[in-house]
Write a protein that holds these residues in place. Structure first.
Motif, short mmCIF file in Angstrom:
data_model
loop_
_atom_site.label_atom_id
_atom_site.label_comp_id
_atom_site.label_asym_id
_atom_site.label_seq_id
_atom_site.Cartn_x
_atom_site.Cartn_y
_atom_site.Cartn_z
N VAL A 129 15.91 16.13 -19.44
CA VAL A 129 17.03 17.04 -19.69
C VAL A 129 18.28 16.19 -19.83
CG1 VAL A 129 18.36 19.00 -18.83
CG2 VAL A 129 15.97 18.75 -18.20
N ALA A 154 7.86 21.41 -18.79
CA ALA A 154 7.51 20.03 -18.44
C ALA A 154 6.53 19.47 -19.48
CB ALA A 154 6.87 19.99 -17.06
N ALA A 159 10.92 21.68 -9.88
CA ALA A 159 11.39 20.30 -9.79
C ALA A 159 11.18 19.73 -8.39
CB ALA A 159 12.87 20.24 -10.15
N LEU A 187 21.25 19.30 -16.37
CA LEU A 187 20.23 19.21 -15.33
C LEU A 187 20.60 20.09 -14.14
CD1 LEU A 187 17.68 17.68 -14.27
CD2 LEU A 187 19.24 16.04 -13.26
N SER A 193 12.08 26.87 -8.55
CA SER A 193 12.11 25.69 -9.42
C SER A 193 10.92 24.77 -9.15
CB SER A 193 13.39 24.90 -9.17
OG SER A 193 13.34 23.67 -9.86
N THR A 252 6.75 16.83 -10.00
CA THR A 252 7.50 17.12 -11.23
C THR A 252 8.87 16.46 -11.17
OG1 THR A 252 6.34 19.20 -11.50
CG2 THR A 252 8.40 18.94 -12.71
N LEU A 306 14.88 14.70 -8.84
CA LEU A 306 15.92 14.74 -9.86
C LEU A 306 16.43 13.31 -10.06
CD1 LEU A 306 17.89 17.78 -8.40
CD2 LEU A 306 16.00 17.83 -10.04
N ARG A 322 20.37 23.83 -14.89
CA ARG A 322 19.00 24.31 -15.01
C ARG A 322 18.37 24.47 -13.62
NH1 ARG A 322 14.00 22.45 -18.91
NH2 ARG A 322 12.34 23.24 -17.59
N VAL A 323 18.51 23.46 -12.78
CA VAL A 323 17.89 23.53 -11.45
C VAL A 323 18.53 24.65 -10.63
CG1 VAL A 323 17.37 22.25 -9.35
CG2 VAL A 323 17.35 21.09 -11.54
N TYR A 378 12.51 15.85 -12.98
CA TYR A 378 13.54 16.19 -13.96
C TYR A 378 14.43 14.97 -14.10
CZ TYR A 378 12.62 21.27 -13.91
OH TYR A 378 12.06 22.50 -14.06
N THR A 404 6.98 15.35 -16.46
CA THR A 404 8.39 15.01 -16.68
C THR A 404 9.08 16.03 -17.57
OG1 THR A 404 7.60 13.57 -18.42
CG2 THR A 404 8.38 12.51 -16.44
N VAL A 405 10.33 16.29 -17.25
CA VAL A 405 11.20 17.03 -18.15
C VAL A 405 12.43 16.17 -18.36
CG1 VAL A 405 12.45 19.16 -18.58
CG2 VAL A 405 10.44 19.19 -17.12
#
Lengths: 344, 551
Positions: free
Chosen positions: A59, B487, A76, A63, A74, A29, A79, A66-67, A31, A56-57
């Motif tokens: 942001v 996501a 993620a 960032l 998380s 994943t 990053l 959020r993390v 971010y 994918t996100v």
């Protein structure tokens, strides 16, 4: 009460399906603060090569927050962001972890990664001068932008934008704060319009006759000059030429460069895949894509530039100042922008 | 029971704000000297000018158009009365960049002007730059006037004709009667519409940043993003929130002792037929806002999209997924927001034996709209994810289920838009005489049954209007979506933002056009609810013989 139980069961069922589908295939994943369309081709190539699915996100702002808030749960793994200062913020925010990898260390020069493997540069871009294509101008120093001869002829995006604060920070490192403040005031006096818009607007406003010169990033030049015949972007790109500025005080004669980069997240559930993704991103084929599809300068030596970029910009001579040094002055640079009312 | 749920909703809204205040308290105040000296005076002045400009423009355009279409008959009125709502489908940031292109020195408008004036290059002659305070007021004013228009029109249509007629008999001119009777009676409605427009202005980051106007909201972002000083940003945001709360409180206090409207069945105002120049003048005045706020930018987007398709650049499949996501999100947010709004409005309605005079939950519910979207989302992160982790632990689930299912995002948007149904349903309830409820209760019905059988049918227009407004707003929502989505989840707005951030507006045009098209349907529905607005006043036949509520 009955409702509550059924709600919990629905949630559990949903989460379970999510979890099952997650473990069915390998995944990682990401971010990112970079626009998805920029990096999607790279991620697709990674999946094709490794069978690892990339979630994918995108942001844009927040960032780190959020993390941080997601904590040890998380999802993620990687990053990704632009600007060295933003990367260092992630490291200082405690959301990254050190990585040891021979592949990464050999591909990326030591001054473009964290000493402890907490962050890595993936691509580079320089802040260069866009000039009206017929201007008789051969070389340029960043300091020249404050020269009164450019009065009413300069276009640039907001001083508070990270691309500009990084440049101003580099200026502080080279020339000191007092001189930089003077310089900022000079540039402000030369502005043809408000410091706003984006980097491509510099080229567009040069075509529109609002200004003659401006500072902007290199990859936009590739995007514009390589755009289809007949599109607006192509017209903007064709209106300008590019000069790689240097700093007056700097012996090395280098140009201000910023980066895009990535770190492995502290609580990455798929740490191995995260490292795999980073290693892929600095591999030769991926670096080629950075150069060809995004018109950035590859961080890996020996990877060819995109022909349009090679012709209009060429290889970069990087300002010798370490990125970590520049990042130290970022807040000072931002305060200076306020002080001289640059964006007013 | 109602009370309890309503308090719960209010606490939900308070959670992110409390966490913001907590953040703000966690910082030192050293940077305030810098802010006070170099940032805040200018930003405050800019914000005040922008609010004043947008306020005047939306009031003049919104009220003027509402009065013209409610009380007059002129060519095109039938179409214009609903077309005036169309700019609601337009996100302000899209209109800003459409106009930047249209009015750019190398754009079509100035090109045509140069051709007419005989200049060959923009270096010889060009218009002043749109990237200015005036430009921002122009763009935001013509995008946001429908909020005022909507509430003003609902009020004018339901005003009893006999008051106006009395004023006319006493020798007032038509305009005088409007100024001295219709306008003062519409004041609460105008205040609601205006405050929505102004809060939208305060919230706006896209358009004003795009046009280079540094407002307080922009300084919140700068402090947070460029100086990585979240606590400092929270401090500015909290100070802004305080100012907003104070303004709203003053406004409410100002009309504390005023009662408006009545639930009696009245003859509504009969439109007066305008003739000759006056008629065409009215047509022009009401058509202009539609042209500026909707037709021109929409035509531009359609043109850009067509150009892309002609160049053989297709529409990517990701766009259709984003469209589906957008509609799903907007649907979920609408249902939850209207439901929560109904509960809060019902639990705090007048006539209930409430011991707390201020009916604080209803006031608190409106706070979400007064905080910039991203800042609200940041505030929500900590409490929401704490709950999420708790839920996950309780159900033995991995990761963060609520976040990854998008529940957190829906809740954030709900908090943000709650003011719309609370306000709408509250004013709807105020117009239903409490005698109806008393009668129902005397006949032995429960409050729930009374709500379902008596009030809901009467509230239908108010609920429909709120729902459609929330839906359109949720479709356009950007800042909270950017920060809180799960996501692989893109909405049209985030897609567009990504394209615009990359500097490829041309590709963004397709997404922007889709947002507008998808937003059109709810706006058209809204217009239809509005034309039947006479019903919104709750003056169905049930009210024919009910005397006014003596309160």
């Amino acid at each position: 009460m009955k409702h509550r139980i059924s709600f919990a069961m629905t949630l559990a069922a949903l989460a379970a399906t999510a979890a099952v589908s997650a473990h069915a295939a390998e995944e990682v994943t990401l971010y990112t603060t970079r626009e998805p369309a920029l990096i999607q081709p790279l991620l697709s190539a990674f999946t094709a090569q490794t069978q690892v699915k990339v979630n994918t996100v995108f942001v844009k702002d927040g960032l780190l927050e959020r993390v941080k808030a997601e904590g040890d749960r998380s999802p993620a793994d990687v990053l990704m962001t632009v600007d060295a200062g933003n990367l260092l913020d992630l490291v200082e925010g405690g959301v990254t972890q050190p990585v040891k990898s021979a592949a990464l260390d050999s591909a990326i020069p030591a001054n473009l990664r964290g000493a402890d493997g907490q962050w890595y540069t993936l691509s580079m871009r320089a802040r260069v001068l866009y000039a009206e294509k017929n201007l008789p101008l051969k070389s340029f120093r960043y300091e020249d932008l404050a020269d009164p001869k450019w009065k009413g002829k300069v276009c640039i995006r907001a001083g508070q934008h990270p691309y500009n604060t990084a440049l101003i920070a580099a200026m502080i490192a080279h020339d000191g704060e007092a001189k930089t403040e003077q310089w900022l005031r000079g540039v402000k006096n030369n502005l043809a319009r408000k410091a706003t818009g984006g980097d491509r607007d510099v080229a567009r406003d040069i075509l529109g006759g609002i200004c003659d010169v401006g500072l902007a990033n290199t990859y936009y030049v590739g995007h514009m000059k390589a755009a289809k015949e007949g599109t607006d972007a192509r017209k903007w790109g064709d209106a300008i030429k590019v000069i790689k500025p240097t700093f007056a005080n700097d012996k090395s004669g280098g140009t201000h460069v910023n980066i895009s980069g990535a770190s492995v997240a502290k609580h990455a559930p798929h740490r191995e895949n995260a490292v795999k993704l980073l290693e892929f991103l600095v591999s030769e084929p991926a670096q080629n894509m950075y150069a060809q599809a995004n018109y950035e300068h590859p961080v890996r030596k020996g990877v060819a530039l995109d022909p349009v970029v090679a012709q209009s910009i060429g290889e970069l001579k990087i300002d010798a100042l370490p990125l970590t040094e520049i990042a130290k002055y970022r807040k000072q640079a931002s305060a200076l922008v306020d002080k001289v009312g640059f964006d007013r | 029971m109602w009370q309890a749920v309503s308090v719960l909703v209010a606490l939900g809204v308070l959670a992110p704000i409390a966490s913001l205040i907590w953040l703000a308290l966690g910082a030192d105040y050293a940077h305030w000297q810098h802010l006070m000296q170099h940032v805040l005076p200018d930003a405050t002045l800019n914000t005040a000018m922008l609010l004043a400009g947008v306020g005047v423009l939306t009031l003049v355009v919104g009220t003027g158009c509402a009065w013209l279409v409610s009380a007059h008959e002129f060519p095109g009125r039938k179409v214009l009365q609903w077309a005036l709502l169309l700019p609601l489908a337009m996100p302000a940031y899209i209109v800003a960049f459409a106009y930047l292109d249209l009015l750019h020195p190398i754009g079509p408008v100035q090109g045509a002007l140069r051709w007419m004036l005989g200049y060959s290059s923009p270096r010889e002659w060009r218009l002043p730059d749109l990237r200015s305070m005036g430009g921002a007021i122009f763009v935001l004013g013509f995008v946001l006037y429908p909020y005022v228009y909507m509430t003003a029109r609902a009020m004018f249509v339901t005003q009893p004709a006999h008051l106006m007629e009395a004023a006319r008999m006493l020798g007032e001119s038509r305009f005088g009667a409007f100024r001295r009777v219709a306008l003062p009676m519409a004041r609460p409605a105008l205040a609601v519409g205006l405050s929505l427009a102004l809060l939208e202005t305060l919230n706006d980051i896209g358009a004003s940043e795009f046009l280079g106007v540094n407002t307080l909201t922009v300084s919140v972002y700068t402090t947070w993003i460029t100086r990585t000083d979240l606590a400092g940003a929270a401090q500015i945001a909290c100070s802004m929130l305080l100012a907003v709360v104070a303004l709203v409180w003053l406004e409410r206090r100002g009309r504390r002792h005023q009662r408006y409207g009545s639930a009696q069945r009245m003859r509504p105002i009969q439109p007066e037929r305008l003739r000759g120049a006056a008629a065409w003048g009215a047509t022009l005045f009401t058509a202009l806002p539609v042209l500026i706020g909707f037709v021109a930018p929409a035509a531009y987007l359609a043109w850009e999209t067509a150009k892309r398709l002609r160049l053989g650049q297709g529409i990517s499949s990701g766009l259709w997924t984003s469209l589906a996501n957008t509609l799903t999100l907007a649907m979920g947010v609408t249902v939850l927001t209207v439901l929560a709004g109904l509960i809060v409005a019902w639990a705090t309605r007048s006539g209930v034996s409430t011991r707390h005079p201020s009916r604080w939950q209803a006031r608190v519910a409106t706070l979400g709209y007064a905080v910039p979207g991203t800042v609200l989302a940041i505030g929500l992160l900590t409490p929401a994810l704490a709950v999420d982790a708790g839920v996950a632990r309780m159900l033995h689930l991995p990761g963060l289920p609520l976040m990854s299912l998008g529940v957190v995002l829906v809740v954030a948007c709900t908090i943000r838009f709650l003011v719309i149904p609370v306000g709408g349903i509250e004013s709807g309830l105020q117009r239903i005489p409490s005698t109806l409820e008393q009668a129902s209760r005397l006949l032995g019905e429960t409050p729930l049954y009374t709500l379902a059988r008596v009030h809901l049918p009467l509230l239908r227009p108010a609920i429909a209007t709120s729902a459609l407004l929330v839906f359109v707003d949720a479709m356009k929502e950007l800042p909270a979506t950017l920060l809180l989505r799960p996501a692989n989840f893109d909405t049209l707005a985030t897609w567009l933002y990504g394209e615009a951030a990359r500097g490829t507006y041309e590709e963004g045009a397709v997404a922007a056009l889709l947002i507008v098209i998808a937003g059109l349907l709810p706006v058209v529905l809204l217009a239809r609810t509005q034309s039947g607005v006479a019903g919104a006043a709750g003056d169905s036949d049930a009210f024919a013989h009910i005397p006014d509520n003596p309160s």
